[in-house]
Scaffold this motif. Structure first.
Motif, mmCIF file in Angstrom:
data_model
loop_
_atom_site.group_PDB
_atom_site.id
_atom_site.type_symbol
_atom_site.label_atom_id
_atom_site.label_comp_id
_atom_site.label_asym_id
_atom_site.label_seq_id
_atom_site.Cartn_x
_atom_site.Cartn_y
_atom_site.Cartn_z
ATOM 1 N N VAL A 165 135.720 33.012 82.768
ATOM 2 C CA VAL A 165 134.412 33.987 82.187
ATOM 3 C C VAL A 165 133.862 33.377 80.747
ATOM 4 C CG1 VAL A 165 133.890 36.203 81.479
ATOM 5 C CG2 VAL A 165 135.430 35.846 83.536
ATOM 6 N N ASP A 166 134.876 32.950 80.148
ATOM 7 C CA ASP A 166 134.362 32.534 78.696
ATOM 8 C C ASP A 166 133.546 31.319 78.758
ATOM 9 O OD1 ASP A 166 136.047 34.363 77.077
ATOM 10 O OD2 ASP A 166 137.634 33.487 77.068
ATOM 11 N N ALA A 167 134.186 30.466 79.904
ATOM 12 C CA ALA A 167 133.427 29.206 79.829
ATOM 13 C C ALA A 167 132.042 29.269 80.465
ATOM 14 C CB ALA A 167 134.190 28.380 80.781
ATOM 15 N N LEU A 168 131.615 30.652 81.049
ATOM 16 C CA LEU A 168 130.382 30.722 81.827
ATOM 17 C C LEU A 168 129.191 30.258 80.920
ATOM 18 C CD1 LEU A 168 130.725 33.758 83.802
ATOM 19 C CD2 LEU A 168 130.619 31.704 84.714
ATOM 20 N N ALA A 169 129.338 30.519 79.561
ATOM 21 C CA ALA A 169 128.507 30.330 78.427
ATOM 22 C C ALA A 169 127.787 28.980 78.227
ATOM 23 C CB ALA A 169 128.656 30.719 77.005
ATOM 24 N N GLU A 170 128.891 28.086 78.941
ATOM 25 C CA GLU A 170 128.747 26.744 78.768
ATOM 26 C C GLU A 170 128.149 25.992 80.112
ATOM 27 O OE1 GLU A 170 128.670 25.371 75.707
ATOM 28 O OE2 GLU A 170 129.454 27.221 74.950
ATOM 29 N N ASP A 171 128.275 26.947 81.122
ATOM 30 C CA ASP A 171 127.774 26.055 82.456
ATOM 31 C C ASP A 171 126.487 25.803 82.402
ATOM 32 O OD1 ASP A 171 129.145 26.460 85.376
ATOM 33 O OD2 ASP A 171 126.885 26.854 85.211
ATOM 34 N N PRO A 172 126.127 24.512 83.119
ATOM 35 C CA PRO A 172 125.090 23.993 82.842
ATOM 36 C C PRO A 172 123.856 24.627 83.694
ATOM 37 C CG PRO A 172 126.430 22.630 84.262
ATOM 38 C CD PRO A 172 127.431 23.548 83.701
ATOM 39 N N LEU A 173 124.189 25.400 84.939
ATOM 40 C CA LEU A 173 123.199 26.011 85.624
ATOM 41 C C LEU A 173 123.260 27.503 85.279
ATOM 42 C CD1 LEU A 173 123.354 24.339 89.202
ATOM 43 C CD2 LEU A 173 122.180 23.676 87.133
ATOM 44 N N VAL A 174 124.233 28.180 84.915
ATOM 45 C CA VAL A 174 124.115 29.634 84.697
ATOM 46 C C VAL A 174 124.539 29.952 83.456
ATOM 47 C CG1 VAL A 174 124.779 30.031 87.218
ATOM 48 C CG2 VAL A 174 126.319 30.262 85.589
ATOM 49 N N GLY A 175 124.521 29.215 82.360
ATOM 50 C CA GLY A 175 125.102 29.466 80.900
ATOM 51 C C GLY A 175 124.074 30.418 80.283
ATOM 52 N N GLU A 176 122.868 30.255 80.607
ATOM 53 C CA GLU A 176 121.803 31.194 79.780
ATOM 54 C C GLU A 176 121.911 32.540 80.250
ATOM 55 O OE1 GLU A 176 118.058 29.382 79.540
ATOM 56 O OE2 GLU A 176 118.764 27.706 78.590
ATOM 57 N N ILE A 177 122.287 32.966 81.469
ATOM 58 C CA ILE A 177 122.208 34.146 82.225
ATOM 59 C C ILE A 177 123.398 34.896 82.458
ATOM 60 C CG2 ILE A 177 122.038 33.291 84.320
ATOM 61 C CD1 ILE A 177 119.756 35.284 84.916
ATOM 62 N N ALA A 178 124.580 34.093 82.743
ATOM 63 C CA ALA A 178 125.766 34.955 83.385
ATOM 64 C C ALA A 178 126.498 35.423 82.218
ATOM 65 C CB ALA A 178 126.604 33.665 83.855
#
Length: 264
Positions: A165-178
């Motif tokens: 969950v913490d890493a979602l912010a850095e995800d290339p596709l969903v980082g801005e929304i997740a």
């Protein structure tokens, strides 16, 4: 690669281990190479294994990486006397692992009717398919809010979910929304923690919903995915049915779906 003496069955390919991480004495994860021809839907599972003499020893594992990822991630428990996991837990980068050619499963977005809020209810390594779905852009196209629950015996067992969950912010596709859409709710059954208790008990008592500021499952807008032990699935299914939710499948989308494939 496989030797001529041990020809691989046509139902599998031989992939290489890219990375291994041991989270606890009972849990590890690993990443495999992905064949260029391998296609799957986020949330599906596939057969994995090792050669056992001249025959493959295979078990079902949910794919923990999203459909767009270049590699394939998996979580596994460690069973000292397990035919497969007793060996699989010792793999190292570069080692070969067998990968089935045909992923399948019901924990996919296609098996659910349209809704606004998605509950992902998991215990132990049952979080794997949800690790895939949380990084799938389509999840956020179909649902306004995602609630991930992860219940384990001990606090240390929750680390993989918390890091996910913490890493979602850095995800290339969903980082801005997740990060704005995902609510993470973890609980333990043996050690003291912020939330304690089996997820079925937390649902039945209403504590889960009270903690999240919700009223309960709403058949009109809520959809549920369930992955865990057989007992957890049976109890959670009953709670969903009691709330008026209907089980779905790939052929007949519904309000909730379960996965019945397990690694051992």
């Amino acid at each position: 690669m496989a030797s001529d003496a041990l020809a691989l069955p046509k139902t599998v390919t031989e992939e290489s281990v890219l990375a291994v991480r041991h989270w606890t004495d009972e849990l590890f994860s690993f990443r495999l190479t992905r064949p260029a021809s391998f296609r799957f839907r986020s949330g599906e599972f596939v057969l994995l294994g090792l050669m056992n003499g001249e025959k493959p020893l295979l078990r079902a594992y949910s794919i923990a990486s999203p459909s767009w990822d270049d590699g394939l991630d998996f979580y596994s428990i460690k069973v000292s006397d397990g035919p497969l996991t007793s060996r699989l837990q010792h793999v190292q980068p570069g080692d070969p692992v067998l990968l089935g050619r045909k992923p399948t499963g019901t924990l996919v977005l296609d098996a659910l009717k349209p809704g606004r809020r998605l509950f992902l209810l998991s215990t132990g390594t049952g979080i794997a398919p949800f690790a895939s779905l949380l990084r799938e852009p389509e999840t956020y196209e179909k649902f306004d809010r995602v609630v991930l629950t992860h219940t384990c015996r001990n606090v240390a067992d929750l680390a993989c979910g918390a890091e996910l969950v913490d890493a979602l912010a850095e995800d290339p596709l969903v980082g801005e929304i997740a990060p704005q859409r995902v609510t993470y709710y973890a609980s333990t059954t043996r050690e003291d923690f912020v939330h304690t208790g089996r997820i079925t008990d937390l649902i039945a008592s209403g504590k889960l919903f009270a903690d999240l500021g919700l009223e309960g499952f709403d058949p009109a807008s809520d959809r549920v995915m369930i992955c865990g032990s057989m007992a957890m699935i049976a109890d959670t299914k009953a709670l969903c049915e009691g709330a008026g939710l209907a089980e779905g499948s790939n052929a007949n989308p519904g309000d909730y779906v379960v996965e019945k494939a397990f690694a051992g």
